[in-house]
Write a protein that holds these residues in place. Sequence first.
Motif, PDB file in Angstrom:
ATOM      1  N   UNK A   1      -3.195  -5.626   5.784  1.00 15.04           N
ATOM      2  CA  UNK A   1      -1.744  -5.627   5.619  1.00 15.04           C
ATOM      3  C   UNK A   1      -1.376  -5.512   4.146  1.00 15.04           C
ATOM      4  N   UNK A   2      -2.075  -6.264   3.294  1.00 13.36           N
ATOM      5  CA  UNK A   2      -1.812  -6.192   1.850  1.00 13.36           C
ATOM      6  C   UNK A   2      -2.128  -4.781   1.326  1.00 13.36           C
ATOM      7  N   UNK A   3      -3.235  -4.210   1.781  1.00 17.08           N
ATOM      8  CA  UNK A   3      -3.602  -2.849   1.388  1.00 17.08           C
ATOM      9  C   UNK A   3      -2.528  -1.851   1.822  1.00 17.08           C
ATOM     10  N   UNK A   4      -2.011  -2.012   3.027  1.00 15.43           N
ATOM     11  CA  UNK A   4      -0.967  -1.108   3.519  1.00 15.43           C
ATOM     12  C   UNK A   4       0.309  -1.220   2.692  1.00 15.43           C
ATOM     13  N   UNK A   5       0.634  -2.417   2.223  1.00 19.13           N
ATOM     14  CA  UNK A   5       1.794  -2.575   1.338  1.00 19.13           C
ATOM     15  C   UNK A   5       1.563  -1.866   0.002  1.00 19.13           C
ATOM     16  N   UNK A   6       0.343  -1.976  -0.539  1.00 17.83           N
ATOM     17  CA  UNK A   6       0.009  -1.275  -1.784  1.00 17.83           C
ATOM     18  C   UNK A   6       0.169   0.228  -1.578  1.00 17.83           C
ATOM     19  N   UNK A   7      -0.290   0.714  -0.451  1.00 21.97           N
ATOM     20  CA  UNK A   7      -0.153   2.149  -0.150  1.00 21.97           C
ATOM     21  C   UNK A   7       1.315   2.551  -0.118  1.00 21.97           C
ATOM     22  N   UNK A   8       2.154   1.740   0.526  1.00 23.84           N
ATOM     23  CA  UNK A   8       3.577   2.066   0.614  1.00 23.84           C
ATOM     24  C   UNK A   8       4.255   2.001  -0.749  1.00 23.84           C
ATOM     25  N   UNK A   9       3.692   1.208  -1.655  1.00 21.19           N
ATOM     26  CA  UNK A   9       4.218   1.119  -3.021  1.00 21.19           C
ATOM     27  C   UNK A   9       3.713   2.262  -3.897  1.00 21.19           C
ATOM     28  N   UNK A  10       2.874   3.141  -3.337  1.00 26.27           N
ATOM     29  CA  UNK A  10       2.330   4.262  -4.096  1.00 26.27           C
ATOM     30  C   UNK A  10       1.108   3.885  -4.908  1.00 26.27           C
ATOM     31  N   UNK A  11       0.530   2.722  -4.645  1.00 25.66           N
ATOM     32  CA  UNK A  11      -0.600   2.244  -5.432  1.00 25.66           C
ATOM     33  C   UNK A  11      -1.955   2.582  -4.861  1.00 25.66           C
TER      34      UNK A  11
END
Length: 145
Positions: free
Chosen positions: A127-137
């Motif tokens: 879930x944390x990784x998916x948030x990073x992805x959505x942030x463009x990270x």
Amino acid sequence: MNNPTERRNLGNGIVATSPARRREAQPAANLLAEMYAKQTELDTRIITERLVDKSVDEWVIGLTIAMESELDEIRREVNWKWWKNAKPIDKPALRGEVIDMWHFMLSLSRVVGLEPADIHRLYMEKNAENHVRQDGGSAKEGYAL
């Protein structure tokens, strides 16, 4: 206590609650562990009573086919056919199909060696990784902002 959500004051600040209310108050991790334990009981019963003997490969294939079938049943409960008139959604039936999916997800988790704590930990990490992805990270293609 006949009502599953009943609370009864026993005096001295002690309040008795029904098993159903105590279960509602448990942390989510305990609820997942309870579901996992119940699924383990059911899986063990089915394997024992029906003399099921499958390899990990066979279990994964069988469970994912069962999950595909449940997904189809979930889809049949909603209005996905744009060429037809919409029908009222039978929410209890839809929820029942989602719960059927949970049964198979828990069984599959067991087959691949995921315990409730593993499920929680790995879910939180992903879930944390998916948030990073959505942030463009993410360096993964398709997530740049």
